[in-house]
Design an enzyme around this catalytic site. Structure first.
Site, PDB file in Angstrom:
ATOM      1  CE  LYS A 116      -3.691  -2.095   2.831  1.00  0.00           C
ATOM      2  NZ  LYS A 116      -4.781  -2.563   2.015  1.00  0.00           N
ATOM      3  CD  GLU A 200      -4.639   5.880   4.763  1.00  0.00           C
ATOM      4  OE1 GLU A 200      -3.835   5.897   3.815  1.00  0.00           O
ATOM      5  OE2 GLU A 200      -5.755   5.346   4.679  1.00  0.00           O
ATOM      6  CG  HIS A 235     -11.771  -1.742   8.952  1.00  0.00           C
ATOM      7  ND1 HIS A 235     -12.268  -0.468   8.858  1.00  0.00           N
ATOM      8  CD2 HIS A 235     -11.108  -1.802  10.127  1.00  0.00           C
ATOM      9  CE1 HIS A 235     -11.901   0.211   9.940  1.00  0.00           C
ATOM     10  NE2 HIS A 235     -11.209  -0.582  10.721  1.00  0.00           N
ATOM     11  NE  ARG A 292      -8.186  -9.412  -4.449  1.00  0.00           N
ATOM     12  CZ  ARG A 292      -9.287  -9.002  -3.845  1.00  0.00           C
ATOM     13  NH1 ARG A 292     -10.465  -9.241  -4.386  1.00  0.00           N
ATOM     14  NH2 ARG A 292      -9.240  -8.333  -2.710  1.00  0.00           N
TER      15      ARG A 292
HETATM   16  P1  ADP Z   1     -13.020  -7.673  -2.272  1.00  0.00           P
HETATM   17  O1  ADP Z   1     -12.829  -8.548  -3.440  1.00  0.00           O
HETATM   18  O2  ADP Z   1     -14.210  -6.841  -2.396  1.00  0.00           O
HETATM   19  O3  ADP Z   1     -11.809  -6.903  -1.838  1.00  0.00           O
HETATM   20  P2  ADP Z   1     -12.592  -9.313  -0.005  1.00  0.00           P
HETATM   21  O4  ADP Z   1     -11.451  -8.483   0.469  1.00  0.00           O
HETATM   22  O5  ADP Z   1     -13.535  -9.844   1.014  1.00  0.00           O
HETATM   23  O6  ADP Z   1     -13.472  -8.552  -1.069  1.00  0.00           O
HETATM   24  O7  ADP Z   1     -12.113 -10.536  -0.933  1.00  0.00           O
HETATM   25  C1  ADP Z   1     -10.894 -11.070  -0.976  1.00  0.00           C
HETATM   26  C2  ADP Z   1     -10.942 -12.231  -0.077  1.00  0.00           C
HETATM   27  O8  ADP Z   1     -11.727 -13.275  -0.614  1.00  0.00           O
HETATM   28  C3  ADP Z   1      -9.657 -12.911   0.145  1.00  0.00           C
HETATM   29  O9  ADP Z   1      -8.770 -12.192   0.912  1.00  0.00           O
HETATM   30  C4  ADP Z   1     -10.139 -14.190   0.814  1.00  0.00           C
HETATM   31  O10 ADP Z   1     -10.280 -14.079   2.214  1.00  0.00           O
HETATM   32  C5  ADP Z   1     -11.513 -14.393   0.209  1.00  0.00           C
HETATM   33  N1  ADP Z   1     -11.598 -15.620  -0.568  1.00  0.00           N
HETATM   34  C6  ADP Z   1     -10.638 -16.471  -0.926  1.00  0.00           C
HETATM   35  N2  ADP Z   1     -11.102 -17.474  -1.636  1.00  0.00           N
HETATM   36  C7  ADP Z   1     -12.406 -17.289  -1.728  1.00  0.00           C
HETATM   37  C8  ADP Z   1     -13.453 -17.995  -2.363  1.00  0.00           C
HETATM   38  N3  ADP Z   1     -13.235 -19.102  -3.053  1.00  0.00           N
HETATM   39  N4  ADP Z   1     -14.683 -17.532  -2.271  1.00  0.00           N
HETATM   40  C9  ADP Z   1     -14.916 -16.413  -1.607  1.00  0.00           C
HETATM   41  N5  ADP Z   1     -13.968 -15.698  -0.997  1.00  0.00           N
HETATM   42  C10 ADP Z   1     -12.718 -16.120  -1.057  1.00  0.00           C
HETATM   43  P1  ADP Z   2      -7.840  -3.864   2.874  1.00  0.00           P
HETATM   44  O1  ADP Z   2      -6.585  -4.163   2.128  1.00  0.00           O
HETATM   45  O2  ADP Z   2      -7.937  -4.618   4.138  1.00  0.00           O
HETATM   46  O3  ADP Z   2      -9.029  -3.904   1.997  1.00  0.00           O
HETATM   47  P2  ADP Z   2      -8.130  -0.955   2.759  1.00  0.00           P
HETATM   48  O4  ADP Z   2      -6.994  -0.017   2.767  1.00  0.00           O
HETATM   49  O5  ADP Z   2      -8.793  -1.180   1.445  1.00  0.00           O
HETATM   50  O6  ADP Z   2      -7.624  -2.339   3.368  1.00  0.00           O
HETATM   51  O7  ADP Z   2      -9.196  -0.471   3.820  1.00  0.00           O
HETATM   52  C1  ADP Z   2     -10.277  -1.266   4.209  1.00  0.00           C
HETATM   53  C2  ADP Z   2     -11.361  -0.415   4.856  1.00  0.00           C
HETATM   54  O8  ADP Z   2     -10.856   0.307   5.993  1.00  0.00           O
HETATM   55  C3  ADP Z   2     -11.957   0.638   3.976  1.00  0.00           C
HETATM   56  O9  ADP Z   2     -12.951   0.147   3.138  1.00  0.00           O
HETATM   57  C4  ADP Z   2     -12.480   1.639   4.989  1.00  0.00           C
HETATM   58  O10 ADP Z   2     -13.701   1.207   5.544  1.00  0.00           O
HETATM   59  C5  ADP Z   2     -11.441   1.592   6.075  1.00  0.00           C
HETATM   60  N1  ADP Z   2     -10.407   2.645   5.874  1.00  0.00           N
HETATM   61  C6  ADP Z   2      -9.253   2.506   5.213  1.00  0.00           C
HETATM   62  N2  ADP Z   2      -8.557   3.649   5.217  1.00  0.00           N
HETATM   63  C7  ADP Z   2      -9.285   4.546   5.896  1.00  0.00           C
HETATM   64  C8  ADP Z   2      -9.109   5.932   6.285  1.00  0.00           C
HETATM   65  N3  ADP Z   2      -8.013   6.596   5.962  1.00  0.00           N
HETATM   66  N4  ADP Z   2     -10.087   6.529   6.981  1.00  0.00           N
HETATM   67  C9  ADP Z   2     -11.190   5.850   7.352  1.00  0.00           C
HETATM   68  N5  ADP Z   2     -11.414   4.556   7.042  1.00  0.00           N
HETATM   69  C10 ADP Z   2     -10.479   3.907   6.329  1.00  0.00           C
HETATM   70 MG    MG Z   3      -9.416  -2.813   0.372  1.00  0.00          MG
END
Ligand code: ADP
Ligand code: ADP
Ligand code: MG
Length: 682
Positions: A116, A200, A235, A292
């Site tokens: 990140k 951040e 989150h 992805r």
């Molecule tokens: P997004 O795609 O919206 O970021 P997530 O962060 O929940 O949603 O999706 C990624 C996650 O999906 C992976 O980190 C893992 O935990 C989960 N995952 C892995 N394999 C599968 C699967 N076969 N079906 C559903 N979820 C999976």
């Molecule tokens: P991940 O890799 O786990 O998906 P993200 O960076 O995408 O991590 O953040 C996941 C969630 O955390 C976001 O969808 C939001 O709800 C919260 N979040 C992340 N960054 C911030 C921020 N700077 N301020 C407030 N909420 C945040």
């Molecule tokens: Mg995210």
């Protein structure tokens, strides 16, 4: 185009990829772990290869086994789905080295967006707006704290390598920074093997809005608009929708162009998502890029009439994108709900178990754009369509090894309001017994005032515990009537054998003028329903009110009753002493205090075994003086035209048998004198 691909995943995404491949005439190879031999994704593919034991690190994360399976089966490409190896640059590289196409971006793009911090540095150069913060290499705790002081509290400490909502700490004041940093680093190092962090500004009441991008290997890159994924717990996304409520045309274009700039900056190819965090005023900042396909990609497919997996396959095989930016349009509104095996009441703790009973609402499985368009316009006017993407069937287990997602329900409708109504109806039609799910929670969420009026931000769930997680209420009268009706109908059917118990010619009649009580318990109360047999119907008395009760239809689990002047319809599942009643969109669970089941146990202390109901002795299975083990069947009695076996409540001796075969016994009569074996001193 490829003629054979391997799907390096399981569950709904593996089934979803297989569905598109089949439609395109592409053969599919599944991989599976030892516990997945009978899984739905294996059945959905043309071939399957075992790649190791249950634990993901021994199977779905074994890139060497997966590559060997691809080579052995002659697959030309590998689709990684999401999770597992989908964002693993080394795996993408290994595929390329083996001459197998990786259906995803180049390894270099995965690597560039994998951290990140590094991604933020890149985005800064590309002119994409960032949340104020520090994302550099200096990891000295004093320095990071001084950076946080400069940014101003609250701040968010994030694992650079983080994902899945893990490795994040909110810090409210400078004094708390040190402890939060240490705990974040610990989690980051345990979960991701990398303790580097960024800090951040923590936005209050933000929205999570992300842009779907798609690039081909010919230099084209488009955005397929936005998804709003603000409704989260821990989150992590719970509901996702497209388009984002309140989005203006100008802001959509600005965010779309920023996302395309982000993708171009890393030489992106394939499907990707650029996640932004947005203030309520609409200002937005880059958060991260997921390199992805995303779990919530179906909402984009539903509003754009695209099949993103088909696009992935085309792009990976070298074809150009199927359309230009100016050919993409938003049509209607789509919402996705993630149905999980989990306990919303216990902090959303994941649950495991067997899907003993699974009924789905009217829906098209893995609906294609054509199927959606056809269904939406079938009756002339535009109307809602439900799609279901699921990787399980009734009888399958949700195991502790993998993601506990059961299914995704996706609805499309011309407007958001209609989509909300359709989603609530679809959730009401999703009926599961055997393990805890979030279905009732999702339904309350979709129907809640803040969601239906689109007052979205990432704190919506936490702020509304009263509405979303209300205290349990006593089961309603019609649910108790359905439970009683199902038990009475089951008994009547069993007693009648092959004959129809409700036909006049069958000759079988229920005991007339017989009264009994059916006792149920729910989480908060006890319900004693008085039943009086009236030929082929009953009277039903609960809480002092008596109604006529009769069966209208009974088709396995589907039951229609007449209760007084009302018709009551529902699904009832008898699972041992648990009665699941699905009625009016609610899942009511009742514990039935079945006297037959406890006939022995209740008498344990006194050494007596008594008749739980009036009836007749039909068989004696032991002799006086017999030494028996706990659970040994002792005698069979017939009551209410059914046979009931009375078993030994524990190890012991049958001291006496009070009745002979053929004799009638009254309720409460002692049947057997039983002496428990002496328990050896511990
Ligand atoms: P997004 O795609 O919206 O970021 P997530 O962060 O929940 O949603 O999706 C990624 C996650 O999906 C992976 O980190 C893992 O935990 C989960 N995952 C892995 N394999 C599968 C699967 N076969 N079906 C559903 N979820 C999976
Ligand atoms: P991940 O890799 O786990 O998906 P993200 O960076 O995408 O991590 O953040 C996941 C969630 O955390 C976001 O969808 C939001 O709800 C919260 N979040 C992340 N960054 C911030 C921020 N700077 N301020 C407030 N909420 C945040
Ligand atoms: Mg995210």
């Amino acid at each position: 185009m490829f003629t054979k691909i391997l799907i390096a995943n399981r569950g709904e995404i593996a089934c979803r990829v297989a569905a598109t491949a089949r439609r395109l005439g592409i053969k599919t190879v599944a991989v599976y772990s030892e516990v997945d031999a009978g899984a739905r994704h294996v059945a959905a593919c043309d071939e399957a290869v075992l790649i190791g034991p249950a634990a993901a690190r021994d199977s779905y994360l074994r890139s060497d086994h997966i590559l060997a399976a691809a080579k052995a089966t002659g697959a030309q490409a590998i689709h990684p789905g999401y999770g597992f190896l989908s964002e693993n640059d080394a795996f993408a590289e290994a595929c390329a080295a083996a001459g197998i196409a990786f259906i995803g971006p180049p390894a270099s793009a995965i690597r560039a967006m994998g951290s990140k911090s590094a991604a933020k540095a890149l985005m800064e150069k590309a002119g994409v707006p960032l949340v104020p913060g520090y994302h550099g290499d200096n990891q000295d705790s004093h320095f990071l704290r001084s950076e946080s002081d400069r940014i101003g509290y609250p701040v968010l400490i994030k694992a650079s390598a983080g994902g899945g909502g893990k490795g994040m700490r909110i810090v409210e004041r400078s004094g708390d920074f040190g402890a939060a940093l240490a705990s974040c680093q610990r989690e980051a190092s345990n979960s991701f093997g990398d303790d580097r962090v960024l800090v951040e500004k923590y936005l209050t009441r933000p929205r999570h809005i992300e842009i779907q991008v798609f690039a081909d290997s010919h230099g084209n890159c488009v955005y397929l608009f936005e998804r709003d994924c603000s409704v989260q717990r821990r989150h992590q996304k719970v509901l996702e929708e497209a388009p984002a409520p309140g989005m203006t045309v100008e802001r959509r274009q600005a965010m779309g162009e920023a996302a395309v700039a982000a993708a171009r900056a890393v030489g992106y190819v394939g499907a990707g998502t650029v996640e932004f965090i947005a203030n309520q005023d609409g200002s937005f900042y880059f958060m991260e890029m997921n390199t992805r396909l995303q779990v919530e990609h179906p909402v984009t497919e539903m509003i754009t009439g695209t099949d993103l997996v088909e696009w992935q396959l085309r792009v990976a095989s070298g074809q150009p994108l199927p359309c230009r930016q100016d050919q993409l349009r938003i049509d209607g509104h789509a919402i996705e709900a993630r149905v999980y095996a989990e306990n919303p009441e216990k902090g959303f703790l994941p649950a495991i178990g067997t899907l003993r009973y699974l009924r789905q609402p009217p829906a098209i499985e893995f609906a294609t754009p054509v199927a959606v368009a056809t269904a939406a316009t079938a009756a002339g006017a535009s109307r809602p369509v439900t799609r279901i993407d699921s990787g399980v069937r009734e009888g399958d287990a949700i195991s502790p090894y993998y993601d506990p997602m059961i299914a995704k329900l996706i609805v499309w409708a011309p407007t958001r309001d209609e989509a909300c109504v359709a989603m609530a109806a679809s959730l009401a039609g999703m009926k599961i017994a055997g393990l805890a799910t979030n279905i009732a929670f999702l339904k309350r969420l979709v129907e809640s005032a803040p969601f239906s009026s689109a007052e979205l931000d990432t704190g919506l769930i936490e702020r509304n515990p009263g509405t979303l997680l209300p205290a349990p209420r006593p089961a309603p009268r019609h649910a108790v009537a359905l439970a009683a009706g199902a038990i009475l109908a089951t008994e009547a059917l069993q007693a009648a054998g092959d004959a129809d118990p409700w036909s006049d010619v069958g000759g079988w009649r229920m005991n007339s003028r017989m009264t009994r009580s059916l006792q149920f318990e729910d989480a908060v109360s006890t319900h004693a329903a008085g039943i009086n047999y009236q030929g082929r119907a009953w009277t039903f008395t609960l809480d002092g009110r008596t109604d006529q009760l009769s069966l209208v239809t009974c088709n396995r689990d589907e039951l229609t009753l007449r209760l007084g002047g009302e018709t009551v319809h529902g699904n009832v599942v008898l699972d041992g002493e648990t009665v699941h009643v699905f009625v009016e969109g609610e899942h009511v669970q009742l514990h039935w205090n079945d006297p037959m089941v406890h006939a022995g146990e209740l008498e344990e202390e006194g050494g007596r075994l008594t008749a739980p109901m009036p009836g007749k002795i039909v068989a004696l299975l032991v002799e006086k003086g017999a030494v028996v083990a706990k659970g040994t069947p002792l005698l069979i009695m017939e009551a209410m035209k059914m046979e009931h076996t009375i078993s030994a409540p524990r190890d012991g001796i049958v001291a006496d048998l009070m009745y002979a075969v053929g004799e009638q016994v009254a309720e409460g009569a002692q049947l057997i004198a039983f002496e428990a074996a002496a328990v050896p001193a511990a």
